[in-house]
Each structure stands twice: as C-alpha cells, then as structure tokens.
Design an enzyme around this catalytic site. Structure first.
Site, PDB file in Angstrom:
ATOM      1  N   SER A  34       0.846  -1.220   0.000  1.00 56.39           N
ATOM      2  CA  SER A  34       0.000   0.000   0.000  1.00 56.39           C
ATOM      3  C   SER A  34       0.870   1.254   0.000  1.00 56.39           C
ATOM      4  O   SER A  34       0.457   2.318  -0.438  1.00 56.39           O
ATOM      5  CB  SER A  34      -0.897   0.012   1.244  1.00 56.39           C
ATOM      6  OG  SER A  34      -0.080   0.101   2.412  1.00 56.39           O
ATOM      7  N   ASN A  35       2.112   1.121   0.515  1.00 59.16           N
ATOM      8  CA  ASN A  35       2.965   2.317   0.581  1.00 59.16           C
ATOM      9  C   ASN A  35       4.370   1.967   0.115  1.00 59.16           C
ATOM     10  O   ASN A  35       5.362   2.497   0.600  1.00 59.16           O
ATOM     11  CB  ASN A  35       2.986   2.830   2.037  1.00 59.16           C
ATOM     12  CG  ASN A  35       3.594   4.226   2.130  1.00 59.16           C
ATOM     13  OD1 ASN A  35       3.675   4.936   1.121  1.00 59.16           O
ATOM     14  ND2 ASN A  35       4.071   4.594   3.299  1.00 59.16           N
ATOM     15  N   LEU A  59      -2.141  -7.949   6.191  1.00 52.52           N
ATOM     16  CA  LEU A  59      -2.062  -8.697   7.461  1.00 52.52           C
ATOM     17  C   LEU A  59      -3.142  -8.277   8.450  1.00 52.52           C
ATOM     18  O   LEU A  59      -3.330  -8.916   9.486  1.00 52.52           O
ATOM     19  CB  LEU A  59      -0.671  -8.509   8.074  1.00 52.52           C
ATOM     20  CG  LEU A  59       0.469  -9.040   7.198  1.00 52.52           C
ATOM     21  CD1 LEU A  59       1.816  -8.583   7.736  1.00 52.52           C
ATOM     22  CD2 LEU A  59       0.429 -10.563   7.104  1.00 52.52           C
ATOM     23  N   SER A 125       8.106   4.034  18.491  1.00 49.85           N
ATOM     24  CA  SER A 125       8.512   5.375  18.081  1.00 49.85           C
ATOM     25  C   SER A 125       8.690   6.289  19.286  1.00 49.85           C
ATOM     26  O   SER A 125       8.000   6.134  20.296  1.00 49.85           O
ATOM     27  CB  SER A 125       7.434   5.957  17.153  1.00 49.85           C
ATOM     28  OG  SER A 125       7.623   7.334  16.955  1.00 49.85           O
ATOM     29  N   TYR A 150      -2.053   7.876  15.461  1.00 47.06           N
ATOM     30  CA  TYR A 150      -0.845   7.130  15.064  1.00 47.06           C
ATOM     31  C   TYR A 150       0.009   6.855  16.311  1.00 47.06           C
ATOM     32  O   TYR A 150       0.333   5.713  16.612  1.00 47.06           O
ATOM     33  CB  TYR A 150      -0.028   7.917  14.019  1.00 47.06           C
ATOM     34  CG  TYR A 150       1.387   7.412  13.932  1.00 47.06           C
ATOM     35  CD1 TYR A 150       2.421   8.098  14.550  1.00 47.06           C
ATOM     36  CD2 TYR A 150       1.661   6.211  13.295  1.00 47.06           C
ATOM     37  CE1 TYR A 150       3.709   7.608  14.516  1.00 47.06           C
ATOM     38  CE2 TYR A 150       2.950   5.712  13.250  1.00 47.06           C
ATOM     39  CZ  TYR A 150       3.983   6.409  13.871  1.00 47.06           C
ATOM     40  OH  TYR A 150       5.255   5.923  13.843  1.00 47.06           O
ATOM     41  N   LYS A 154       0.958   3.248  18.659  1.00 47.90           N
ATOM     42  CA  LYS A 154       2.295   2.799  19.085  1.00 47.90           C
ATOM     43  C   LYS A 154       2.293   2.520  20.592  1.00 47.90           C
ATOM     44  O   LYS A 154       2.873   1.555  21.072  1.00 47.90           O
ATOM     45  CB  LYS A 154       3.348   3.871  18.756  1.00 47.90           C
ATOM     46  CG  LYS A 154       3.624   4.039  17.275  1.00 47.90           C
ATOM     47  CD  LYS A 154       4.220   2.789  16.652  1.00 47.90           C
ATOM     48  CE  LYS A 154       4.568   2.978  15.187  1.00 47.90           C
ATOM     49  NZ  LYS A 154       5.032   1.744  14.549  1.00 47.90           N
ATOM     50  N   TYR A 177      12.037   4.337  17.713  1.00 56.23           N
ATOM     51  CA  TYR A 177      12.851   5.066  16.731  1.00 56.23           C
ATOM     52  C   TYR A 177      12.745   6.565  16.976  1.00 56.23           C
ATOM     53  O   TYR A 177      11.667   7.056  17.313  1.00 56.23           O
ATOM     54  CB  TYR A 177      12.322   4.860  15.310  1.00 56.23           C
ATOM     55  CG  TYR A 177      12.091   3.459  14.856  1.00 56.23           C
ATOM     56  CD1 TYR A 177      11.229   3.236  13.794  1.00 56.23           C
ATOM     57  CD2 TYR A 177      12.697   2.361  15.438  1.00 56.23           C
ATOM     58  CE1 TYR A 177      10.983   1.948  13.324  1.00 56.23           C
ATOM     59  CE2 TYR A 177      12.465   1.087  14.988  1.00 56.23           C
ATOM     60  CZ  TYR A 177      11.599   0.877  13.942  1.00 56.23           C
ATOM     61  OH  TYR A 177      11.351  -0.385  13.483  1.00 56.23           O
ATOM     62  N   LEU A 200      10.639  15.766   6.690  1.00 57.54           N
ATOM     63  CA  LEU A 200      11.590  16.813   6.276  1.00 57.54           C
ATOM     64  C   LEU A 200      12.533  16.372   5.170  1.00 57.54           C
ATOM     65  O   LEU A 200      12.638  17.057   4.142  1.00 57.54           O
ATOM     66  CB  LEU A 200      12.402  17.267   7.506  1.00 57.54           C
ATOM     67  CG  LEU A 200      13.460  18.347   7.251  1.00 57.54           C
ATOM     68  CD1 LEU A 200      12.811  19.645   6.756  1.00 57.54           C
ATOM     69  CD2 LEU A 200      14.266  18.598   8.521  1.00 57.54           C
TER      70      LEU A 200
HETATM   71  C1  WQD Z   1      10.831  16.977  11.428  1.00 53.49           C
HETATM   72  C2  WQD Z   1      10.969  18.491  11.607  1.00 53.49           C
HETATM   73  C3  WQD Z   1       8.947  19.717  11.204  1.00 53.49           C
HETATM   74  C4  WQD Z   1       8.602  18.949   6.947  1.00 53.49           C
HETATM   75  C5  WQD Z   1       7.345  12.155  12.266  1.00 53.49           C
HETATM   76  C6  WQD Z   1       6.469  11.230  13.057  1.00 53.49           C
HETATM   77  C7  WQD Z   1       7.316  10.191  13.718  1.00 53.49           C
HETATM   78  C8  WQD Z   1       8.102   9.484  12.671  1.00 53.49           C
HETATM   79  C9  WQD Z   1       8.993  10.486  11.941  1.00 53.49           C
HETATM   80  C10 WQD Z   1       6.991   7.525  11.858  1.00 53.49           C
HETATM   81  C11 WQD Z   1       9.775  19.100  12.315  1.00 53.49           C
HETATM   82  C12 WQD Z   1      10.020  20.101  10.198  1.00 53.49           C
HETATM   83  C13 WQD Z   1       9.057  18.938   8.259  1.00 53.49           C
HETATM   84  C14 WQD Z   1       8.605  20.170   6.206  1.00 53.49           C
HETATM   85  C15 WQD Z   1       9.523  21.303   8.109  1.00 53.49           C
HETATM   86  N1  WQD Z   1       7.258   8.820  11.754  1.00 53.49           N
HETATM   87  N2  WQD Z   1       9.510  20.103   8.814  1.00 53.49           N
HETATM   88  N3  WQD Z   1       9.076  21.308   6.824  1.00 53.49           N
HETATM   89  O1  WQD Z   1       7.295  15.151  12.762  1.00 53.49           O
HETATM   90  O2  WQD Z   1       9.556  14.752  13.899  1.00 53.49           O
HETATM   91  O3  WQD Z   1       8.203  12.814  13.148  1.00 53.49           O
HETATM   92  O4  WQD Z   1       8.110  11.441  11.337  1.00 53.49           O
HETATM   93  O5  WQD Z   1       7.347   6.757  12.690  1.00 53.49           O
HETATM   94  O6  WQD Z   1       6.471   9.297  14.393  1.00 53.49           O
HETATM   95  O7  WQD Z   1       5.840  11.982  14.060  1.00 53.49           O
HETATM   96  O8  WQD Z   1       9.294  14.278  11.468  1.00 53.49           O
HETATM   97  O9  WQD Z   1      10.285  14.894   9.305  1.00 53.49           O
HETATM   98  O10 WQD Z   1       7.820  15.381   9.700  1.00 53.49           O
HETATM   99  O11 WQD Z   1       9.535  16.751  10.853  1.00 53.49           O
HETATM  100  O12 WQD Z   1       9.936  22.336   8.657  1.00 53.49           O
HETATM  101  O13 WQD Z   1       8.208  20.239   5.012  1.00 53.49           O
HETATM  102  O14 WQD Z   1      11.018  19.101  10.315  1.00 53.49           O
HETATM  103  O15 WQD Z   1       8.242  20.869  11.640  1.00 53.49           O
HETATM  104  O16 WQD Z   1      10.258  20.140  13.136  1.00 53.49           O
HETATM  105  P1  WQD Z   1       8.552  14.360  12.889  1.00 53.49           P
HETATM  106  P2  WQD Z   1       9.205  15.300  10.239  1.00 53.49           P
END
Ligand code: WQD
Length: 339
Positions: A34-35, A59, A125, A150, A154, A177, A200
């Site tokens: 799916s992803n 699953l 997480s 979400y 967890k 993680y 990000l």
């Molecule tokens: C990181 C930082 C954003 C995108 C999430 C889930 C976590 C795990 C990892 C699954 C933040 C900033 C982001 C953008 C930005 N996922 N940002 N511009 O939110 O820490 O964690 O992903 O397991 O459970 O919660 O990760 O990469 O989304 O953001 O400024 O376009 O980057 O504000 O500060 P996050 P992220």
C-alpha cells in the site's frame, strides 16, 4: 534461521532485510504494497545477492495473515513494521489507524502463538514520549498521553505486548525510533513517500531535485537556539542494524525481561536549519526554502539518551549527519534516473 518481516518493502523494512541477510538470516517479506513497491525485492537481491521470499498480504485481514504463516514454515522470529504511519492522516482517519495497526499486531501475535514462534521485534517510536520535560530522553521517561491516533497505536501496541509476553512464551523488544533518514549507500533502496512528503528529508531532496518548488520551514519562533524544532535524526542503516541486534539478543537468550524497550537514536539533536546546512554542505546543492507558520502537533525538541541501548543492547549509531543527508540525495538522484 528465517525471519518474517511484515512491511518489509517499506523504508525501514527493506534496509532491515538487507542487514538481516548480511548477518546470515533468511528473510520472508509480507507486505500489502500500500505504501511501497515489490521492485524493492529486486533491489535487495542486487545489494545482497540473496532474494528474500515475498508474499503480498494485507495482514490486518485474519485469513490473509493466517495464510502467510501456513505458507512459510520454520520462522524463528518476526520484525513488525507493517502499519500506517502518517501522523496527519491518522487525525483524519482514526478508526482506520486503530483497525489497521492494531489488527495487524493481533493477527501476527495470534499466529505466533499458533505456530510456536517466540521472538518479536516491534517498530515503536519516540512519539510515545510526546513533548519531553527532560532531555535527553530515557526509556524510563514518562510516556505521555498520545497527541495523535498514530502515536496512540504505538503506545497501545507496547501495552498489549506487555500483557501478551507476560502470559505466553513470546519474547519482545520494542525499538523506539527517533527520526530515521538517509538511504542505503548503494542508493538502490531508500525512502519513497507516496504523494507530497510529510517528512523533512524527502521534502528537502524533492525540492533540490526540482519536484517541489520550495521547502517551507514550519516555524522559526520556537524556544531553541535558532528558533526551529530539534530532532534526533538517525541513519536508516544504523536503525536497521539495531533490529538485527535486538533479534539476536532474544535468540541468544540475553534478554532480561519478556518485553524490553530501547531508544534508537544518536543522542544528538539537530534543528531544521542545521539539517538544511548539512544537506547543502554534503551535496553542494543550494536549497530553496523559506519560513512558514508552525505545523500543528509538532513538538519543540527531542533527542535520545542512548546509554541503555549502548550498554545493554550493545548497539550504537555510527553514521554522522552529513552521511545521512548525502545518502538521501544520492537516492533521490537515482530515483530521477530511473523514472
Ligand atoms: C521533522 C521536523 C517539522 C517537513 C514524524 C512522526 C514520527 C516518525 C517520523 C513515523 C519538524 C520540520 C518537516 C517540512 C519542516 N514517523 N519540517 N518542513 O514530525 O519529527 O516525526 O516522522 O514513525 O512518528 O511523528 O518528522 O520529518 O515530519 O519533521 O519544517 O516540510 O522538520 O516541523 O520540526 P517528525 P518530520
């Protein structure tokens, strides 16, 4: 020995498959695609020279899950990645998240009992901690009320594992993680988000590749040194290796409790601006970005206390931040060449 990886065609699952094979395990991947795509199977084989067995399966459907376990015998342990994992999406579709993530977990654990499979590594997480009061964050730090379905799945998964492991032969390790980024050094596997990336690093690499116009930095008025949020980014290959160590710990009977938790991070926090600087330094690319309002739900800062994982698990992250950002870029460039 054979390990079943649920969600093994995904970002962390595929890298974990490579490290398991490198450590001499045979691997079966069950994934509903799916992803992800099953092209990942060919790429894993290209990296390790060994093709994992594969079965497409949802699953969360009990019959399909049963079929996986009836098809593949001799499984020693399970590593469970299969789950929906977009925080924002979970706010819009909570019932789907609970049904899917917890349904998969229950079906897999039920089959483990039926087939006498004892060892289980759960993809957890740092989200379970919410906004930490004290940093760096330890495994004994309080787990706060979830701020998204979400994150709640967890937390519930960890609590379910507590009761299930204390009343069965199943032994489990939950790996919490931090922020997995980067890609395998061959650039044959990496993060492949569907649609517009939430995270990000893929947004940075897609912006540098011209797929996205500009990176928006969500907020520059946080109480941090440069005003942007801080996270503990960890190379996906380091994270993958932690799963092999966790599985071997149980196989070698070194686990001290029926259910153990470990923070899997580097112990270093980097701000969004520091990540942008690392990306530009390690790739030579100039990134187009600007500040935007804060994103709802973001915590200000979090990074791991890695002492317990280092001392007890005997694992430590080795890759530095520039290796993470440069490997992510190499992967994005490979994607561009293989449209
Ligand atoms: C990181 C930082 C954003 C995108 C999430 C889930 C976590 C795990 C990892 C699954 C933040 C900033 C982001 C953008 C930005 N996922 N940002 N511009 O939110 O820490 O964690 O992903 O397991 O459970 O919660 O990760 O990469 O989304 O953001 O400024 O376009 O980057 O504000 O500060 P996050 P992220």
């Amino acid at each position: 020995m054979k390990i079943l990886i649920t969600g093994g065609c995904g970002f962390i699952g595929s890298h974990t498959c490579v490290e398991l094979q490198n450590a001499g395990f045979d691997v079966v991947i069950a994934d509903n695609l799916s992803n992800s795509t099953d092209k990942v199977i060919d790429r894993i084989e290209k990296i390790t020279g060994k093709r994992p067995e594969f079965i497409k399966a949802d699953l969360s459907d009990a019959l399909e899950c049963n079929k996986v376990f009836d098809t593949f015998g001799g499984i020693t342990g399970i590593i469970n990645f299969a789950a929906s994992k977009a925080v924002g999406e979970s706010m819009e579709k909570p019932i789907m998240y609970y049904k899917n993530n917890l349904g998969i977990l229950l079906n897999v654990l039920e089959n483990m009992q039926k087939h006498g499979i004892k060892y289980f590594v759960q993809s957890s997480s740092c989200t379970v901690y919410g906004e930490p009061d004290k940093l760096p964050i330890k495994e004994s730090s309080p787990v706060k009320d979830a701020t998204s379905p979400y994150g709640h799945t967890k937390q519930i998964a960890e609590q379910m594992l507590g009761f299930i492991t204390s009343s069965s032969d199943i032994r489990a390790v939950a790996l919490r993680y931090f922020n997995p980024i980067g890609a395998h050094p061959t650039a044959l596997i990496g993060e492949l988000p569907n649609g517009v990336p939430n995270n990000l690093l893929p947004f940075i690499t897609q912006t540098a590749a011209g797929i996205r116009k500009e990176l928006k930095v969500f907020g520059n008025d946080y109480p941090t040194a440069d005003g942007t949020c801080i996270r503990d980014y960890i190379h996906v290959v380091d994270l993958a290796k932690a799963h092999v160590v966790a599985m071997n710990r149980m196989i070698e009977n070194k686990n001290k409790k029926a259910l153990e938790f470990f923070n899997i991070g580097t112990g270093h926090g980097y701000s969004v601006l520091e990540i942008i600087n690392s990306f530009e330094r390690s790739t030579g690319e100039k990134l187009n970005w600007s500040f935007a309002p804060r994103r709802a739900g973001d915590i200000i800062q979090i990074w791991a206390d890695t002492e317990f994982a280092e001392k007890e698990l005997g694992w430590k992250a080795l890759e530095d931040i520039d290796s993470m950002t440069s490997s992510a870029w190499k992967w994005q460039q490979m994607l561009g060449e293989n449209k």
